[in-house]
Design an enzyme around this catalytic site. Sequence first.
Site, PDB file in Angstrom:
ATOM      1  N   GLN A 181      -7.750  42.701  27.385  1.00 11.85           N
ATOM      2  CA  GLN A 181      -8.878  41.902  27.852  1.00 11.85           C
ATOM      3  C   GLN A 181      -8.607  40.410  27.827  1.00 11.85           C
ATOM      4  OE1 GLN A 181     -11.770  41.624  24.099  1.00 11.85           O
ATOM      5  NE2 GLN A 181     -11.411  43.742  24.659  1.00 11.85           N
ATOM      6  N   HIS A 206     -11.268  36.661  27.968  1.00 10.60           N
ATOM      7  CA  HIS A 206     -12.639  36.161  27.991  1.00 10.60           C
ATOM      8  C   HIS A 206     -12.701  34.914  28.866  1.00 10.60           C
ATOM      9  CE1 HIS A 206     -13.345  39.068  24.947  1.00 10.60           C
ATOM     10  NE2 HIS A 206     -12.446  38.543  24.146  1.00 10.60           N
ATOM     11  N   GLU A 233     -12.878  33.760  20.269  1.00  7.36           N
ATOM     12  CA  GLU A 233     -13.039  34.557  19.061  1.00  7.36           C
ATOM     13  C   GLU A 233     -11.882  34.332  18.108  1.00  7.36           C
ATOM     14  OE1 GLU A 233     -13.499  38.362  20.906  1.00  7.36           O
ATOM     15  OE2 GLU A 233     -11.382  38.574  21.337  1.00  7.36           O
ATOM     16  N   HIS A 275      -5.357  39.712  25.355  1.00 10.07           N
ATOM     17  CA  HIS A 275      -5.139  40.272  24.022  1.00 10.07           C
ATOM     18  C   HIS A 275      -5.695  41.687  23.939  1.00 10.07           C
ATOM     19  CE1 HIS A 275      -9.104  38.349  24.018  1.00 10.07           C
ATOM     20  NE2 HIS A 275      -9.477  39.313  23.185  1.00 10.07           N
ATOM     21  N   ARG A 327     -11.734  43.323  31.554  1.00 11.56           N
ATOM     22  CA  ARG A 327     -10.775  44.300  31.042  1.00 11.56           C
ATOM     23  C   ARG A 327      -9.732  44.702  32.080  1.00 11.56           C
ATOM     24  NH1 ARG A 327     -15.691  45.806  29.022  1.00 11.56           N
ATOM     25  NH2 ARG A 327     -15.879  45.577  26.769  1.00 11.56           N
TER      26      ARG A 327
END
Length: 411
Positions: A102, A104, A139, A267, A286
């Site tokens: 994935q 972001h 994140e 990642h 994804r």
Amino acid sequence: MTVSYTISPLQGKVQHYEWGGFSFLPELLGINNEEKRPFAEYWLGVHPLGSAMVLCADSSIPLIDFIKNDPVKSLSVSVNNHFGDLPYLLKIMDVRKMLSIQVHPTKEVAIEGYEREDKMGVPRNAYNRNYKDRNHKPEVMLAISEFWLLHGFKQHNLLEEVLANTQEFQILLPLFKREGLASLYSFIMEMDQQSVNDLLLPLVKREIRNKRDGLLTRNDPGWWVAKYYHEENPVGDIDRGVFSIYLFNITQLQPGEAIFQGAGVPHAYLEGQNIELMSNSDNVLRGGLTSKHIDVPELLANTRFESITPKILKGTPLKDGETVFYFPVPDFALGYLQLNEAALFEDKASGPEIWMVLEGGVIINNEMVMKKGESFIVFPDQSYTFRTSGKTALCKAFVPADNAYSQSEEN
Ligand SMILES: [Zn+2]
């Protein structure tokens, strides 16, 4: 609603995704799991898919309502002005089966994508919806156990090596040498499924044999390929996410080490337990190794095609067993507190702090006991003391001061 904005116990939300483990979270949270349900994540935040509950004397109130009731008392003036809500989501994760490849999006892309999907009439909770909210989702994860993940593209020379030394990938080497990483990755992600199967099936079978024969370790891509297929020869189409296992850095973290994943860094989590802290968002694009929605064009449009060497963070040690981690985003910072027997720790919250006890227990302000698996929120301007009776570990999510990252040692 008459509530006090001091220090309150929280009840988080368990997510039973099928990749989760069976014992770590139940054991941490003191939940019986005889029926062997997967426990993947424990959420502490205000995300619409699972707001934490504030436990009051005779009732429990969603944290999100607590904040709406009095944003300034809940968040502080500055956090309320800047974000208007709790900006972070804290999770404890137990990864048994590897997660999807994935990336972001940036905040700008998220806002634009969210509005575009709204205009197209894609329901907010639809399977094929990419943008669930208007937020970015940087994140960070802090390992609680030894933890393995895929993080960013390998360095150029390592990519050349893997293409040259893996028989099935040799035909890709000229393209990579001629046109570089973006062309290589787009080519394999957009390749027709039959070609993916033709290319990858012999490779997957060989890796499964190699793993059975004990020739592979977790540092080898083949170890993870064989694990993904449960060491059984695949039937049907081969997942093109397998390519990424060879092209990304296979990264190992020891307990106490952290890694930050900003927008555009591809990642995938492979195995282990961690504390994950992110902006309050669920925007994930994804590219494979999942039964969830895959959107290759959107993934490619948001991927940063650059080689990286994973930067493993050890945090900045402060007083009294506390280590803090700052990141290049204003939304969150992470604290990890390890206390010995009969220790005393004192501090004061400037904004909302969410704490989780991972080991042992503390007595807060000589009146409230919080044990392993329990969590609590400290509202702004509250002073607190923790006393311990044995070895204790806690983690803390908080909103950093404005210039904390630029002044931190790891920047
Ligand atoms: Zn992620």
